[in-house]
Enzyme design. Structure first.
Site, PDB file in Angstrom:
ATOM      1  N   HIS A   1      -7.249   3.386   3.045  1.00 18.43           N
ATOM      2  CA  HIS A   1      -7.075   4.249   4.220  1.00 18.43           C
ATOM      3  C   HIS A   1      -8.422   4.566   4.878  1.00 18.43           C
ATOM      4  CE1 HIS A   1      -3.088   4.967   2.510  1.00 18.43           C
ATOM      5  NE2 HIS A   1      -2.749   5.612   3.612  1.00 18.43           N
TER       6      HIS A   1
ATOM      7  N   CYS B   1      -3.476  -0.902  -2.409  1.00 23.80           N
ATOM      8  CA  CYS B   1      -3.652   0.516  -2.728  1.00 23.80           C
ATOM      9  C   CYS B   1      -4.636   0.642  -3.893  1.00 23.80           C
ATOM     10  CB  CYS B   1      -2.307   1.133  -3.109  1.00 23.80           C
ATOM     11  SG  CYS B   1      -2.404   2.856  -3.629  1.00 23.80           S
TER      12      CYS B   1
ATOM     13  N   ASP C   1       0.857  -1.189   0.000  1.00 22.22           N
ATOM     14  CA  ASP C   1       0.000   0.000   0.000  1.00 22.22           C
ATOM     15  C   ASP C   1       0.889   1.232   0.000  1.00 22.22           C
ATOM     16  OD1 ASP C   1      -2.669   1.262   0.175  1.00 22.22           O
ATOM     17  OD2 ASP C   1      -1.926   2.020   2.081  1.00 22.22           O
ATOM     18  N   SER C   2       0.307   2.353  -0.361  1.00 20.74           N
ATOM     19  CA  SER C   2       1.053   3.607  -0.361  1.00 20.74           C
ATOM     20  C   SER C   2       1.371   4.067   1.059  1.00 20.74           C
ATOM     21  CB  SER C   2       0.259   4.696  -1.095  1.00 20.74           C
ATOM     22  OG  SER C   2      -0.973   4.928  -0.432  1.00 20.74           O
TER      23      SER C   2
ATOM     24  N   GLU D   1      -2.784   9.048   7.547  1.00 24.64           N
ATOM     25  CA  GLU D   1      -1.333   8.918   7.646  1.00 24.64           C
ATOM     26  C   GLU D   1      -0.790   9.638   8.869  1.00 24.64           C
ATOM     27  OE1 GLU D   1       1.100   7.284   5.777  1.00 24.64           O
ATOM     28  OE2 GLU D   1      -0.598   6.204   4.926  1.00 24.64           O
TER      29      GLU D   1
ATOM     30  N   CYS E   1     -10.734   3.535  -1.040  1.00 25.27           N
ATOM     31  CA  CYS E   1      -9.338   3.696  -0.640  1.00 25.27           C
ATOM     32  C   CYS E   1      -9.165   2.924   0.655  1.00 25.27           C
ATOM     33  CB  CYS E   1      -8.981   5.166  -0.450  1.00 25.27           C
ATOM     34  SG  CYS E   1      -7.299   5.433   0.195  1.00 25.27           S
TER      35      CYS E   1
END
Length: 305
Positions: free
Chosen positions: A202, A74, A11-12, A153, A200
């Site tokens: 996240h 991702c 994943d990013s 993040e 997403c």
């Protein structure tokens, strides 16, 4: 036959940990290597070429660790370059768009699905196309929410300020007027979306806030559970599952899973980040507790701008 090699998960940043969590629930005997490219996140505001290049650098690192399959957790990378990855690597590559799209198309009751994702994912129309492939009658409304990934993040997943940002970001999709007084999606109240797909990985970390703002009449769908189920099938079809994950013995009633558990060692899990180890660990502990205390730093390439 069994294959004890680990599953690679990319994943990013930290968002793919939500997919990893579901993989471990669904396949507890499997070993894993997770790589989060936190140093260069977010991917969703980058160009397609940047996303492709950065993703390949990270996937090369996973492939070099002899993983038996890679889950591209991702959404942006999946949407932009999944075909490129499958051509590059001689191992199964699973993305998160298709499993999430299938779940959303099965969940909606009024055939109106909203998709929130990064700008790059929305630009690709990957979810629109995937949902339409499953059910052409479903109306799909895509909406970019670029503020969400930086929040996650940074470990900010709750509180009044986060709630205000999420509410403002979701307002156009939920039928509220913009600054000019117009509806972004001009649907009557009786024709609002009844399913919201978190496009997403996240975003599930913001799920309680998103659900509260969307309201109880809107079903929230993410791709993590569906992806974990698809991975089980992918490994089984290719004969790649770890010992003890599938099958039952005939005759004595003792399951193959139980017998294998007595002879196979514990699965090994590695978590890697290109960014701040301590920041990554904070989010990992929120998801897994103390199950994965060790997070290692990895350098895949110089930062690309």
């Amino acid at each position: 036959m069994s294959d004890p090699r680990p599953i690679g998960v990319f994943d990013s940043g930290v968002g793919g940990l939500t997919v990893l969590r579901e993989i471990l629930r669904r396949s507890p005997r499997e070993s894993t290597v997770y790589l989060g490219d936190n140093l260069r996140a977010p991917y969703g505001v980058r160009t397609d070429n940047e996303v492709r290049a950065l993703s390949i650098e990270a996937l090369d690192e996973l492939a070099a660790r002899d993983v038996k399959a890679i889950v591209v957790a991702c959404n942006t990378s999946t949407a932009v370059a999944l075909g490129d990855f499958r051509r590059r690597y001689d191992l199964p590559i699973l993305g998160v768009v298709r499993p999430g799209a299938v779940t959303a198309s099965l969940t909606t009751r009024n055939r109106r699905v909203g998709v929130i994702a990064t700008p790059a994912t929305v630009r690709s129309h990957a979810y629109f196309n995937a949902i339409k492939d499953e059910n052409p009658a479903v109306e799909v409304y895509e909406h970019a929410t670029p503020a969400f990934v930086p929040l996650v993040e940074a470990g900010r997943v709750g509180g009044p300020e986060v709630e205000a940002i999420v509410a403002e970001s979701l307002a156009p999709l939920l039928g509220q007027r913009d600054e000019a007084g117009d509806f972004v999606f001009p649907l009557p109240a009786s024709a609002r979306i009844d399913t919201l797909l978190l496009g997403c990985t996240h975003y599930p970390l913001l799920r309680p806030v998103i659900a509260a703002i969307a309201g109880e009449r809107v079903a929230i769908v993410d791709s993590a559970t569906a992806t974990a189920s698809a991975l089980v099938e992918l490994l089984a079809i290719n004969g790649l599952d770890a010992a003890g994950t599938t099958g039952t013995a005939e005759g004595d009633g003792t399951g193959e899973r139980e017998r294998a558990a007595q002879t196979v060692g514990k699965p090994v899990h590695v978590q890697l980040t290109t960014g701040d180890v301590d920041a990554f660990r904070v989010v990992a502990e929120r998801i897994f507790g103390e199950a994965f205390p060790d997070v290692a730093s990895v350098e895949v390439s110089a930062v690309t701008t």
